[in-house]
Scaffold this active site. Sequence first.
Site, PDB file in Angstrom:
ATOM      1  N   HIS A  20       0.827  -1.205   0.000  1.00 22.42           N
ATOM      2  CA  HIS A  20       0.000   0.000   0.000  1.00 22.42           C
ATOM      3  C   HIS A  20       0.863   1.256   0.000  1.00 22.42           C
ATOM      4  CE1 HIS A  20      -3.158   2.655   2.125  1.00 22.42           C
ATOM      5  NE2 HIS A  20      -3.409   2.635   0.828  1.00 22.42           N
ATOM      6  N   ASP A  28       7.817   5.581 -20.816  1.00 24.18           N
ATOM      7  CA  ASP A  28       8.029   5.498 -22.256  1.00 24.18           C
ATOM      8  C   ASP A  28       9.506   5.201 -22.518  1.00 24.18           C
ATOM      9  OD1 ASP A  28       9.422   7.984 -22.125  1.00 24.18           O
ATOM     10  OD2 ASP A  28       7.683   9.116 -22.818  1.00 24.18           O
ATOM     11  N   ALA A 129       4.182   9.927 -22.366  1.00 17.72           N
ATOM     12  CA  ALA A 129       3.427   8.699 -22.101  1.00 17.72           C
ATOM     13  C   ALA A 129       4.037   7.953 -20.915  1.00 17.72           C
ATOM     14  CB  ALA A 129       3.405   7.813 -23.348  1.00 17.72           C
TER      15      ALA A 129
END
Length: 139
Positions: A20, A28, A129
């Site tokens: 957690h 990318d 990205a």
Amino acid sequence: MKRHGILNAPLSGHLARLGHTQTLVIADAGLPIPAGVSCVDLAVVPGLPGMLPVLDALLHELCIEAVTLAEELPLKSPALHDTLTTRLAAIEHQTGTAMIRHELSHEAFKAELTKASVIVRTGECTPYANLILHCGVPF
């Protein structure tokens, strides 16, 4: 032999160790990887594998409570941003839990990389990205 899920042994091991609030970065092909941060490099050639198939595979394996992306993504790569928004909304609908979304400048995003548990490098060549996935818990 595993029947389902992530087959890449190093990646599978990293996923099993995530807890957690820990983070995993989908990068990318051009994102700089900080020294000392584990990297599973899946890149083969430009575009292979793309970020979206890797994201889809990881979303099937992980419980994600938040996502961080570069604030430049919607401006520089709007089609990818729209697709990501749709994918994340589908996961929210499936789980019934809202996913927190953070946007940082690309420079601030890169500064966060040193905190990642693992970076998964793809062959994606679309500008900005990159995603930071923040692990949640399934209970």
